[in-house]
Scaffold this motif. Structure first.
Motif, short mmCIF file in Angstrom:
data_model
loop_
_atom_site.label_atom_id
_atom_site.label_comp_id
_atom_site.label_asym_id
_atom_site.label_seq_id
_atom_site.Cartn_x
_atom_site.Cartn_y
_atom_site.Cartn_z
N ILE A 176 0.82 -1.22 0.00
CA ILE A 176 0.00 0.00 0.00
C ILE A 176 0.85 1.27 0.00
O ILE A 176 0.34 2.36 -0.27
N THR A 177 2.15 1.14 0.30
CA THR A 177 3.03 2.31 0.31
C THR A 177 4.13 2.23 -0.76
O THR A 177 5.08 3.00 -0.71
N MET A 178 3.98 1.31 -1.69
CA MET A 178 4.90 1.19 -2.81
C MET A 178 6.35 0.92 -2.38
O MET A 178 7.28 1.42 -2.97
N GLY A 179 6.51 0.14 -1.31
CA GLY A 179 7.83 -0.29 -0.90
C GLY A 179 8.29 0.16 0.46
O GLY A 179 9.30 -0.34 0.99
N GLU A 180 7.57 1.09 1.09
CA GLU A 180 8.01 1.62 2.38
C GLU A 180 7.83 0.63 3.53
O GLU A 180 8.40 0.82 4.61
N GLY A 181 7.06 -0.42 3.30
CA GLY A 181 6.79 -1.38 4.37
C GLY A 181 7.98 -2.25 4.73
O GLY A 181 7.93 -2.96 5.74
N TRP A 182 9.05 -2.21 3.93
CA TRP A 182 10.27 -2.94 4.30
C TRP A 182 11.07 -2.06 5.25
O TRP A 182 12.17 -1.64 4.98
N HIS A 183 10.43 -1.78 6.37
CA HIS A 183 10.89 -0.71 7.26
C HIS A 183 12.11 -1.12 8.07
O HIS A 183 12.96 -0.28 8.38
N ASN A 184 12.19 -2.39 8.43
CA ASN A 184 13.37 -2.85 9.15
C ASN A 184 14.60 -2.80 8.24
O ASN A 184 15.69 -2.38 8.66
#
Length: 286
Positions: A224-232
């Motif tokens: 849903i955020t175009m890649g930002e969810g790989w936050h770690n």
């Protein structure tokens, strides 16, 4: 003391909300709710989708990966254009956004973090800090590399201009109903899609790297955020333009920037690192 140059914030405070920010924020939510009481046309769905993901790209590529972390380079024209398009999201000025994000990385999940769900709760991290009068301004020293450009200072100071222009154009093209569905609904969805990285991405998901904060990787949030969810991944390699390190970790923002590099718009994309050991890349779910 100006809005652009304030003392460094020293941790969250719940001294109420700033009405100058709260009223338009509440209004856009009320308009989005009201949209469900007016006729819906099928093409509205495609407008919502386009304005959500189109502006999400500018938020993630602009506010975050370029202005906050300088993970690639642009010439001055495209730098201003990216700032303008990012601000069409209605998420305040580009210098304000980047300065606070840099502060977050300096103090992630400590008492000095401006939005830590682990310390201060989900609601504060998700939206409370944004509406707090304490964070109206920002420390200009944190963003001195970009605040030297007068055009960025101007657009940051007049951050209401890009979303106003976008909303006006949508209204002129399709009237009140398209404005409600296309602009109000997509903007509210964009708000909360973006905000999940400050809140949920520190609460829900897996941890590949043992960082000093609670950052987590989450496939749904990455979508849903175009890649930002790989936050770690991001907190481990904060200057990397690519946040999805494995082939299956979708990162549409990175793919878009990579394509822009093929035509010369984007230059010098910064990698995560030259070599990643197999041991380091082993994912451990916690």
């Amino acid at each position: 003391m100006t809005r652009q140059q304030t003392q460094k914030p020293s941790g969250p405070t719940r001294s109420g909300y700033d009405n100058f920010q709260l009223i338009p924020f509440a209004l856009i939510h009320l308009l989005a709710i009201y949209a469900f009481f007016v006729p819906f046309q099928t093409y509205y769905f495609w407008v919502i989708l386009s304005l959500y993901f189109g502006r999400m790209f500018f938020v993630t590529a602009g506010y975050h990966r370029y202005f906050s972390h300088r993970s690639f380079k642009l010439n001055r024209f495209f730098q201003f254009l990216l700032a303008f398009l990012a601000q069409s999201s209605g998420q305040k000025g580009v210098l304000w956004w980047a300065a606070h994000h840099r502060l977050h990385h300096l103090n992630s999940d400590t008492a000095e973090d401006v939005h830590s769900p682990a310390r201060d709760g989900f609601l504060w991290a998700h939206v409370g800090w944004i509406l707090s009068p304490k964070y109206l301004g920002f420390d200009s020293e944190l963003i001195g590399d970009f605040s030297k450009f007068p055009e960025l200072l101007f657009i940051d100071r007049h951050n209401w201009v890009p979303p106003t222009i976008l909303g006006t154009v949508i209204f002129l093209l399709g009237g009140w109903h398209l404005f409600l569905w296309g602009f109000a609904v997509s903007t509210v969805l964009l708000y909360h899609g973006t905000f999940t990285i400050n809140s949920l991405a520190h609460l829900w998901g897996s941890r590949r790297f043992e960082t000093t904060d609670t950052s987590r990787n989450n496939f749904f949030l990455a979508f849903i955020t175009m890649g930002e969810g790989w936050h770690n991944n991001h907190h481990h390699y904060k200057h990397s333009c690519r946040q999805g390190l494995r082939w299956w970790e979708i990162d549409f923002t990175y793919y878009g920037l990579l394509m822009l590099s093929w035509v010369g718009v984007v230059r010098e994309i910064r990698p995560a690192l030259r070599h990643i050991s197999d041991t380091e890349m082993e994912e451990s779910v916690t």
